[in-house]
Design a protein around this motif. Sequence first.
Motif, PDB file in Angstrom:
ATOM      1  N   GLY A  48     -42.133 -56.398 -10.433  1.00  0.00           N
ATOM      2  CA  GLY A  48     -43.025 -55.251 -10.563  1.00  0.00           C
ATOM      3  C   GLY A  48     -42.353 -53.953 -10.154  1.00  0.00           C
ATOM      4  O   GLY A  48     -42.478 -52.930 -10.841  1.00  0.00           O
ATOM      5  N   LEU A  49     -41.628 -53.982  -9.035  1.00  0.00           N
ATOM      6  CA  LEU A  49     -40.894 -52.796  -8.602  1.00  0.00           C
ATOM      7  C   LEU A  49     -39.828 -52.421  -9.613  1.00  0.00           C
ATOM      8  O   LEU A  49     -39.630 -51.230  -9.929  1.00  0.00           O
ATOM      9  N   ALA A  50     -39.128 -53.420 -10.160  1.00  0.00           N
ATOM     10  CA  ALA A  50     -38.099 -53.148 -11.172  1.00  0.00           C
ATOM     11  C   ALA A  50     -38.703 -52.534 -12.430  1.00  0.00           C
ATOM     12  O   ALA A  50     -38.120 -51.640 -13.046  1.00  0.00           O
ATOM     13  N   LEU A  51     -39.880 -52.996 -12.828  1.00  0.00           N
ATOM     14  CA  LEU A  51     -40.530 -52.448 -14.023  1.00  0.00           C
ATOM     15  C   LEU A  51     -40.906 -50.990 -13.833  1.00  0.00           C
ATOM     16  O   LEU A  51     -40.679 -50.150 -14.721  1.00  0.00           O
ATOM     17  N   PHE A  52     -41.480 -50.656 -12.684  1.00  0.00           N
ATOM     18  CA  PHE A  52     -41.889 -49.267 -12.461  1.00  0.00           C
ATOM     19  C   PHE A  52     -40.684 -48.350 -12.261  1.00  0.00           C
ATOM     20  O   PHE A  52     -40.694 -47.194 -12.697  1.00  0.00           O
ATOM     21  N   LEU A  53     -39.627 -48.852 -11.623  1.00  0.00           N
ATOM     22  CA  LEU A  53     -38.403 -48.056 -11.523  1.00  0.00           C
ATOM     23  C   LEU A  53     -37.770 -47.866 -12.901  1.00  0.00           C
ATOM     24  O   LEU A  53     -37.233 -46.787 -13.197  1.00  0.00           O
ATOM     25  N   THR A  54     -37.841 -48.893 -13.743  1.00  0.00           N
ATOM     26  CA  THR A  54     -37.337 -48.761 -15.106  1.00  0.00           C
ATOM     27  C   THR A  54     -38.119 -47.712 -15.876  1.00  0.00           C
ATOM     28  O   THR A  54     -37.540 -46.886 -16.599  1.00  0.00           O
ATOM     29  N   LEU A  55     -39.430 -47.725 -15.729  1.00  0.00           N
ATOM     30  CA  LEU A  55     -40.259 -46.713 -16.392  1.00  0.00           C
ATOM     31  C   LEU A  55     -39.926 -45.313 -15.891  1.00  0.00           C
ATOM     32  O   LEU A  55     -39.895 -44.352 -16.672  1.00  0.00           O
ATOM     33  N   PHE A  56     -39.644 -45.191 -14.592  1.00  0.00           N
ATOM     34  CA  PHE A  56     -39.289 -43.887 -14.037  1.00  0.00           C
ATOM     35  C   PHE A  56     -37.939 -43.410 -14.560  1.00  0.00           C
ATOM     36  O   PHE A  56     -37.775 -42.238 -14.925  1.00  0.00           O
TER      37      PHE A  56
ATOM     38  N   LEU B  64     -32.366 -55.689 -22.186  1.00  0.00           N
ATOM     39  CA  LEU B  64     -31.015 -55.364 -22.624  1.00  0.00           C
ATOM     40  C   LEU B  64     -30.825 -53.915 -23.071  1.00  0.00           C
ATOM     41  O   LEU B  64     -29.691 -53.512 -23.299  1.00  0.00           O
ATOM     42  N   MET B  65     -31.872 -53.142 -23.213  1.00  0.00           N
ATOM     43  CA  MET B  65     -31.731 -51.770 -23.700  1.00  0.00           C
ATOM     44  C   MET B  65     -32.226 -50.726 -22.710  1.00  0.00           C
ATOM     45  O   MET B  65     -32.233 -49.540 -23.021  1.00  0.00           O
ATOM     46  N   THR B  66     -32.642 -51.157 -21.529  1.00  0.00           N
ATOM     47  CA  THR B  66     -33.130 -50.228 -20.518  1.00  0.00           C
ATOM     48  C   THR B  66     -32.373 -50.470 -19.212  1.00  0.00           C
ATOM     49  O   THR B  66     -31.431 -51.258 -19.151  1.00  0.00           O
ATOM     50  N   SER B  67     -32.839 -49.804 -18.171  1.00  0.00           N
ATOM     51  CA  SER B  67     -32.214 -49.936 -16.855  1.00  0.00           C
ATOM     52  C   SER B  67     -32.735 -51.136 -16.073  1.00  0.00           C
ATOM     53  O   SER B  67     -32.381 -51.305 -14.899  1.00  0.00           O
ATOM     54  N   PHE B  68     -33.549 -51.963 -16.697  1.00  0.00           N
ATOM     55  CA  PHE B  68     -34.185 -53.072 -15.983  1.00  0.00           C
ATOM     56  C   PHE B  68     -33.160 -54.069 -15.455  1.00  0.00           C
ATOM     57  O   PHE B  68     -33.303 -54.578 -14.341  1.00  0.00           O
ATOM     58  N   THR B  69     -32.122 -54.351 -16.240  1.00  0.00           N
ATOM     59  CA  THR B  69     -31.142 -55.363 -15.846  1.00  0.00           C
ATOM     60  C   THR B  69     -30.476 -55.008 -14.526  1.00  0.00           C
ATOM     61  O   THR B  69     -30.406 -55.829 -13.599  1.00  0.00           O
ATOM     62  N   ARG B  70     -29.955 -53.797 -14.436  1.00  0.00           N
ATOM     63  CA  ARG B  70     -29.267 -53.384 -13.207  1.00  0.00           C
ATOM     64  C   ARG B  70     -30.212 -53.397 -12.016  1.00  0.00           C
ATOM     65  O   ARG B  70     -29.856 -53.859 -10.918  1.00  0.00           O
TER      66      ARG B  70
END
Length: 252
Positions: free
Chosen positions: A98-106, A67-73
């Motif tokens: 996994g792809l969503a997590l690494f894109l969120t980290l980026f 809810l506080m990062t770009s992971f949802t979108r």
Amino acid sequence: MIRKLPFVFVLLLGLSLLPAAGAFAADPIPNIGITIGGEDATTGGSSTISIILLITVLSLAPAILVLMTSFTRIVIVLGFVRTSLATQQMPPNQVLIGLALFLTLFVMSPTIGEINQVALQPYLKGELTQTQALEQAAIPMKQFMGKQTREKDLKLFLDYSNAPKPTGIEDTPLTVLIPAYAISELVTAFKMGFMIFIPFLVIDMIISSTLMAMGMMMLPPVMISLPFKILLFVLVDGWYLVVKSLLLSFNT
């Protein structure tokens, strides 16, 4: 007689162990106590509360990530891609998450770097207290979420909570900003998902009309349209376009 041998063997083994069991029972079991913390009773309560708060924060870590990062979108858009292709479980959930997590980290790396610079490192050096570090860490997160939050969503929660109108995004309470940001992310993700669905929907309509014109009523159109949708997605380099659109959507 042969079937009774195992039972007799077990009985004799148990009788042979009775003396050893009695000797063991004769010795008292020592009392063992475990104490966490020092002998000072004044610090015991605060240590216990700190441990409870730490466990609570760790249990809320998935909700904070969502809810506080770009992971949802990102994860919703990737889910729309798989649904529009109608490839069932391809790619698998583990790959998408996994792809969503690494894109969120980026995407979140500039914000994480700022939090490390203004809050974490000063706190580790003893320049800030824990409360001050949390307040400083919340500012970059508020700035990131504020850029992606629609004004109407933020106004909805401000009006409902009867909170005074903040002068800036830094003064907005997190209890108001987080749900407003989550709603805005859902709206943006569904808009992007709708745009992804359009070309694949056109392919489904063309294939269905063609099969109906040929009189093939019993042949499922999905079986015929699936290879064409995959071919179109590969030819236009679909994953590149989807990831590029996601990254550019956070720069607006």
